[in-house]
Each structure stands twice: as structure tokens, then as C-alpha cells.
Motif scaffolding. Structure first.
Motif, PDB file in Angstrom:
ATOM      1  N   VAL A 187      85.948  28.287 -14.640  1.00 53.05           N
ATOM      2  CA  VAL A 187      85.004  28.919 -13.704  1.00 53.05           C
ATOM      3  C   VAL A 187      85.571  29.264 -12.424  1.00 53.05           C
ATOM      4  CG1 VAL A 187      82.647  28.965 -13.053  1.00 53.05           C
ATOM      5  CG2 VAL A 187      82.967  28.129 -15.445  1.00 53.05           C
ATOM      6  N   GLY A 188      85.956  30.527 -12.202  1.00 51.01           N
ATOM      7  CA  GLY A 188      86.265  30.561 -10.827  1.00 51.01           C
ATOM      8  C   GLY A 188      87.936  30.993 -10.751  1.00 51.01           C
ATOM      9  N   VAL A 236      85.735  23.604 -13.616  1.00 50.37           N
ATOM     10  CA  VAL A 236      84.883  24.408 -12.434  1.00 50.37           C
ATOM     11  C   VAL A 236      85.695  24.263 -11.150  1.00 50.37           C
ATOM     12  CG1 VAL A 236      83.040  24.467 -11.150  1.00 50.37           C
ATOM     13  CG2 VAL A 236      82.856  23.742 -13.587  1.00 50.37           C
ATOM     14  N   THR A 237      86.242  25.290 -10.810  1.00 45.26           N
ATOM     15  CA  THR A 237      87.044  25.651  -9.706  1.00 45.26           C
ATOM     16  C   THR A 237      86.319  26.690  -8.828  1.00 45.26           C
ATOM     17  OG1 THR A 237      88.552  27.019 -10.867  1.00 45.26           O
ATOM     18  CG2 THR A 237      89.263  24.802 -10.629  1.00 45.26           C
ATOM     19  N   ALA A 238      85.310  26.522  -8.488  1.00 47.69           N
ATOM     20  CA  ALA A 238      84.520  27.710  -8.025  1.00 47.69           C
ATOM     21  C   ALA A 238      84.016  27.564  -6.398  1.00 47.69           C
ATOM     22  CB  ALA A 238      83.091  27.745  -8.780  1.00 47.69           C
ATOM     23  N   GLY A 239      84.730  26.652  -5.878  1.00 42.61           N
ATOM     24  CA  GLY A 239      84.843  26.212  -4.508  1.00 42.61           C
ATOM     25  C   GLY A 239      83.486  25.916  -4.016  1.00 42.61           C
ATOM     26  N   LEU A 268      86.618  32.660 -16.076  1.00 40.09           N
ATOM     27  CA  LEU A 268      85.455  33.364 -15.819  1.00 40.09           C
ATOM     28  C   LEU A 268      85.211  33.590 -14.147  1.00 40.09           C
ATOM     29  CD1 LEU A 268      82.921  31.841 -18.467  1.00 40.09           C
ATOM     30  CD2 LEU A 268      84.125  33.764 -18.668  1.00 40.09           C
ATOM     31  N   GLU A 269      85.161  34.900 -13.782  1.00 42.42           N
ATOM     32  CA  GLU A 269      85.102  35.032 -12.297  1.00 42.42           C
ATOM     33  C   GLU A 269      83.803  35.898 -12.139  1.00 42.42           C
ATOM     34  OE1 GLU A 269      84.885  35.530  -8.608  1.00 42.42           O
ATOM     35  OE2 GLU A 269      86.671  34.107  -9.380  1.00 42.42           O
ATOM     36  N   GLN A 270      83.019  35.347 -11.021  1.00 42.91           N
ATOM     37  CA  GLN A 270      81.753  36.134 -10.978  1.00 42.91           C
ATOM     38  C   GLN A 270      81.974  37.678 -10.092  1.00 42.91           C
ATOM     39  OE1 GLN A 270      79.038  34.369  -8.190  1.00 42.91           O
ATOM     40  NE2 GLN A 270      80.739  33.137  -6.980  1.00 42.91           N
ATOM     41  N   TYR A 271      83.128  37.635  -9.610  1.00 42.13           N
ATOM     42  CA  TYR A 271      83.344  38.892  -8.772  1.00 42.13           C
ATOM     43  C   TYR A 271      84.573  39.595  -9.149  1.00 42.13           C
ATOM     44  CZ  TYR A 271      80.159  36.990  -5.444  1.00 42.13           C
ATOM     45  OH  TYR A 271      78.964  36.308  -4.745  1.00 42.13           O
TER      46      TYR A 271
END
Length: 342
Positions: A8-9, A190-193, A31-34
Motif C-alpha cells: 500500500v503506497g 504498508v508504505t503509505a508515509g 495499490l496507490e491512492q493517487y
């Protein structure tokens, strides 16, 4: 479809983890939200510093472990990602000078303020200057793209505009809610900062992260003849480096206002911005403070500024790298891979 690992990220750390896991034969979805390469997190922009710590033996050791991994990524991607320009620390104490002599005697040198000013007249020095010829600059946007390209070549799947709205453990798997239906994986990274705490609250015990909007600036040199090593002013907790086409980036480390990453306004905070300009006027005679451009980025840091890399069951979180973590990107990818496969 159930994946081995869902990441994630898709910033630098997530893309590095995906590349390392895919190289190990794992079936990976990211999976990238942007959009890929977006500017809303902490991985975008032109450049970052590569600098072994002047007085921290463990960070210096890890930096040297990362150095050959950058060259490996360059060879694999065909891109120039790391240029050696030399780097300096100034505003240092006598204790830091002694630690530097102990750690970097074979590769560095200690210069007097006068000798350093002659070599780099764009700076104003009042303390000894610690010079590391092997330091330099990394190309951030180019690195993220190289990681994604090589990871995809190894079989990793990247899904942009796929925000994860919920993470839960169910029937021995982890389910992640994204538009169009849940993604299932045996393990999740999870690497979503700055968004990591929102995603794994209640699933992984996290330290309290501080999320800030930092506001460095690019300043135009007064002369094209000046040379600019990457630099850290320890007395002011400032940093900077030259970036072709933009000027010299100077920032005050971790001084920005706390923000929500979903509602940040990207606008400079006037008092902190004025402080930065005053600092540059007093410390860098080689920079023109009338020709300058403000930029914005996010930091996510733990209270002691230490990295947070932890696995809890099938969920691994890697966060808290802001301000000094980019030089470790390919190494963190391997550390996450090893933790997932433990």
C-alpha cells in the motif's frame, strides 16, 4: 485473485519493497491512492542528499550498505540516479569533529573555516567543515520511476488511483477495500508515509507520528562559477544541495506546521518562510534571496526520528523516513522483503 503480498503506497519505499519482493519470486500488487509519481507525499521532487552521517556510526554503516545498491539499481534501470558531488557538514561542535575523524578518517577531511571558504565561497563558515568527497545527490522522481519500471519488469502489478479505505484480517488473509472490490493477500506491506497511521490503526501498534508540511526554497546562485556540494548546517538543522535548472535548495529540517495529509494547502507559513530567508541571507553570500521559489513536501516522523519498520502477523509497516531516509531506499526495500519472508 489472492496475491502473495499487497503493498500500500507506491512512493520510493513502497516501490523499492515491491521490486525486492518481486525479485524474490513473490506475486505482488501495489495499490496507490493517487497517480504514480504524484506530488502529495514525500517521494516527489528532483533531488535528495546522499550523505553518510558525520558522527553516527550506525547510520554511516547503513549508508555505505546502501551505496552499492544504488549502483545496482542504476545498472538494472539504465538511469543515472546518484551523482557524486561531495558533501559538507558545518556548524559543528568539537565533539562532532572528533567523531568524524574517528569514523571517516580514510574517506573524509576536516577543513578550517578559512580553507573551506576559499574552496566554497558561496558559504559563510564559522566552524570547522567536515568534507566527504563521496557524498552527492540522488534523483528522486527518476528513482521512483526506475523502481517501478524494474519492479514491473519482475512481475509486480501497479494499480494507480486505488485508495485503500479499510484493512482487515479475514479467514487467514488480509483484505483491502479499494474501488471496484476488495484485494486479498497473504501479507500486506504498508508504505503509505503520512497515511500509514490511518490505515493500520488497531491492527499494528504504532508510535505517535508527527506529520508536517515542510517548505524549503530554491535560491538562485549569484554566479554560475560557484560550486555547491550537498550540505548540512548542524547548528541550524538545515540542509541543501544544487539542482540544475532550479538553483540551490535550502530547507530547515522538520520545522513545518503539523497538517492532515488529506487537507494540506501547500501554502507556505509566512513566519517560518521569513525565518528561512533570513537564515540564507546570513549564511550563504553566494545565493540571491530575491530570486527564489518556495516548494512544499510532507514529513512523517516518530518522536525520536527513528525509522519504524515492524511486522505484526501478516502486516508489515515501514514509515517515519522523512528528512534523512531517501538515501536508504533500496536498502529499506531489502529490509522489508526480509521481514515479510521471515
Amino acid at each position: 485473485m489472492t496475491y502473495d503480498v499487497a503493498v500500500v503506497g507506491a512512493g520510493a519505499m513502497g516501490s523499492a519493497a515491491a521490486r525486492a519482493l518481486a525479485a524474490a519470486g513473490r506475486e505482488v500488487v501495489v495499490l496507490e491512492q493517487y497517480t504514480l509519481g504524484h506530488d502529495r507525499g514525500g517521494s516527489h521532487g528532483g533531488t535528495r542528499l546522499f550523505r553518510p552521517a558525520a558522527d553516527d556510526a550506525e547510520l554511516a554503516r547503513l549508508t555505505e550498505l546502501a551505496r552499492p545498491l544504488w549502483r545496482e539499481l542504476e545498472a538494472e534501470s539504465g538511469e543515472t540516479l546518484f551523482e557524486v558531488t561531495g558533501g559538507i557538514d558545518f556548524g559543528v561542535t568539537d565533539e562532532t569533529v572528533e567523531a568524524f575523524r574517528s569514523l571517516h578518517a580514510a574517506t573524509g577531511e576536516v577543513l578550517t573555516p578559512e580553507a573551506a571558504s576559499e574552496r566554497w565561497p558561496g558559504f559563510r563558515f564559522t566552524t570547522p567543515v567536515l568534507h566527504q568527497p563521496g557524498s552527492g545527490r540522488l534523483y528522486a522522481d527518476r528513482t521512483v520511476k526506475a523502481l517501478q519500471t524494474t519492479a514491473a519488469r519482475l512481475g509486480a502489478e501497479f494499480r494507480s488511483q486505488s485508495p485503500v479505505t479499510a484493512v482487515r484480517r479475514h479467514n487467514g488473509l488480509v483484505e483491502l477495500d479499494v474501488p471496484g472490490g476488495a484485494v486479498k493477500a497473504a501479507q500486506v506491506v504498508v508504505t503509505a508515509g503520512c497515511w500509514a497511521p490511518k490505515l493500520v490503526s488497531g491492527l499494528v501498534e504504532l508510535p505517535p507520528f508527527r506529520v508536517t508540511q515542510e517548505q524549503p526554497r530554491f535560491f538562485t546562485p549569484v554566479s554560475a562559477d560557484l560550486t555547491w556540494p550537498s550540505f548540512v548546517d548542524q547548528s541550524a538543522s538545515s540542509y541543501g544541495l544544487f539542482e540544475a535548472g532550479s538553483g540551490v535548495k535550502v530547507g530547515l529540517h522538520a520545522t513545518g506546521p503539523e497538517v492532515d495529509p488529506d487537507t494540506r494547502d501547500f501554502q507556505v507559513e509566512p513566519e517560518r518562510d521569513a525565518e528561512l530567508v533570513r537564515y540564507v541571507e546570513s549564511t550563504f553570500p553566494g545565493l540571491d534571496t530575491s530570486r527564489t521559489t518556495a516548494i512544499s513536501c510532507l514529513y512523517d516522523n516518530t518522536p525520536d526520528a527513528a525509522w519504524f519498520i515492524k511486522r505484526s502477523g501478516p502486516i508489515t509497516v515501514a514509515a517515519g523516513f522523512s528528512g534523512s531516509g531517501f538515501k536508504f531506499v533500496p536498502l529499506v526495500g531489502q529490509l522489508v522483503r526480509d521481514l515479510v519472508q521471515r
